[in-house]
Motif scaffolding. Sequence first.
Motif, PDB file in Angstrom:
ATOM      1  N   PRO A  99       3.745  49.636  -9.669  1.00  0.00           N
ATOM      2  CA  PRO A  99       2.747  49.946  -8.628  1.00  0.00           C
ATOM      3  C   PRO A  99       1.992  51.252  -8.851  1.00  0.00           C
ATOM      4  N   ASP A 100       2.519  52.158  -9.655  1.00  0.00           N
ATOM      5  CA  ASP A 100       1.824  53.421  -9.929  1.00  0.00           C
ATOM      6  C   ASP A 100       0.642  53.224 -10.862  1.00  0.00           C
ATOM      7  N   TYR A 101       0.517  52.061 -11.488  1.00  0.00           N
ATOM      8  CA  TYR A 101      -0.555  51.818 -12.453  1.00  0.00           C
ATOM      9  C   TYR A 101      -1.435  50.687 -11.923  1.00  0.00           C
ATOM     10  N   ARG A 102      -2.262  51.033 -10.912  1.00  0.00           N
ATOM     11  CA  ARG A 102      -3.141  50.051 -10.282  1.00  0.00           C
ATOM     12  C   ARG A 102      -4.485  50.027 -11.000  1.00  0.00           C
ATOM     13  N   PRO A 103      -5.189  48.907 -10.975  1.00  0.00           N
ATOM     14  CA  PRO A 103      -6.550  48.875 -11.517  1.00  0.00           C
ATOM     15  C   PRO A 103      -7.437  49.934 -10.842  1.00  0.00           C
ATOM     16  N   ARG A 104      -8.317  50.559 -11.641  1.00  0.00           N
ATOM     17  CA  ARG A 104      -9.207  51.650 -11.267  1.00  0.00           C
ATOM     18  C   ARG A 104      -8.471  52.961 -11.077  1.00  0.00           C
ATOM     19  N   GLY A 105      -7.153  52.974 -11.370  1.00  0.00           N
ATOM     20  CA  GLY A 105      -6.430  54.226 -11.306  1.00  0.00           C
ATOM     21  C   GLY A 105      -6.598  55.018 -12.595  1.00  0.00           C
TER      22      GLY A 105
END
Length: 374
Positions: free
Chosen positions: A126-132
């Motif tokens: 969850p720490d690596y979301r799209p647009r992050g």
Amino acid sequence: MAMIETRESVGERLKSGALGFLSGGVIGAALGCFVVACILESWRLCVIGVGLFLFNMAAWAVRGRVQEARDVRAPARLALAVIESRRALGSDTADIPVEFELTVAPDERTAYRVKMRQDLNLVDIPDYRPRGVVVVEYRPDDLWDVKLVTEPTAEWARRASVETVDSAPVSAMVESPRGDGAFCLLVLFGLLVGAGIVVLLCRAELADEIGDQSTKTTSSSSSSSSYSETKVTSSVSTGTTVSGTASSDSMLAEGELRRLVGSLVSGMHTGNAATFTIDEHGISMQGVLGAPVDPGAVIDVKTLPLERLPGLVRIAQTKLGIAEPNSWRITFEPVAGSAPGPGSVVIRVTVTGAEGKASLEADTEGRITKRNPR
């Protein structure tokens, strides 16, 4: 359109292809030597094949060391990147392989896109979301070699939290060089060429070997028909004269003399003979039906070392000084003064050639006791 970055120039590709062809040729020649050596039973070819194989391995080892010394990679650098997309792949463990598409924005060059895969713990996904925005490690000379930095320094963690990264166009996609199928084809072609060259160089010896095998097979299969020419005639009550004709090669084949003589003895209904001669034209035997005048002059055919006779003929043909013998003859003479009934026999093998005649003598065990070279 995807942009493929590669450090290998056209010249390097051509050089690599040429080396692959040469390496395949050496390996093919080594394999060809092994196969031909087994057929011709030549240890020299086998040694040459082993030498070629070891030479090829040594050459590639040296080239690898030289290439490693010359190929000094630039150190990895840190940069910010934005996650364009992510896709988790299946896994049976807590670490799940995740495929990312990133836009990497190095400080010293323009941003580019790249696809990469990295194993992440299920809790961290969850720490690596799209647009992050994340911190990555990349190599300037291999832009496709990118890894996520899961524990960046405080400075880079601060930058990732406050800075933004614009997406790079799809045309700026960087991909790793694909495997060169042409190299594999060149290696295979070289392998076939190397093996073919060895076969062509040894074609005369291979043809002779195949011809010899064919001749032996033909001689063995025709031995029965050769013996069918045997003629049997009967004389007066003192004995029976039997003569058989067969080809020279078929008579000297393994076990053939024993079979021919056994057939003659069976037809005569006696294992004793007054005279017994074998030559390249056939077998001549005068059998004894009744009690002979001189019991010591009887030859017990069944006790003769018939299996040793072909070897004695070959020794006489090659070891007695007759360069090109054109005929051979085996005679059996009872030893004078032997006990009544079938006794000891002297086996005499005579060969004739342009130089004259030569002979050797053997006992009833087939051991050579005397030589009479020319």
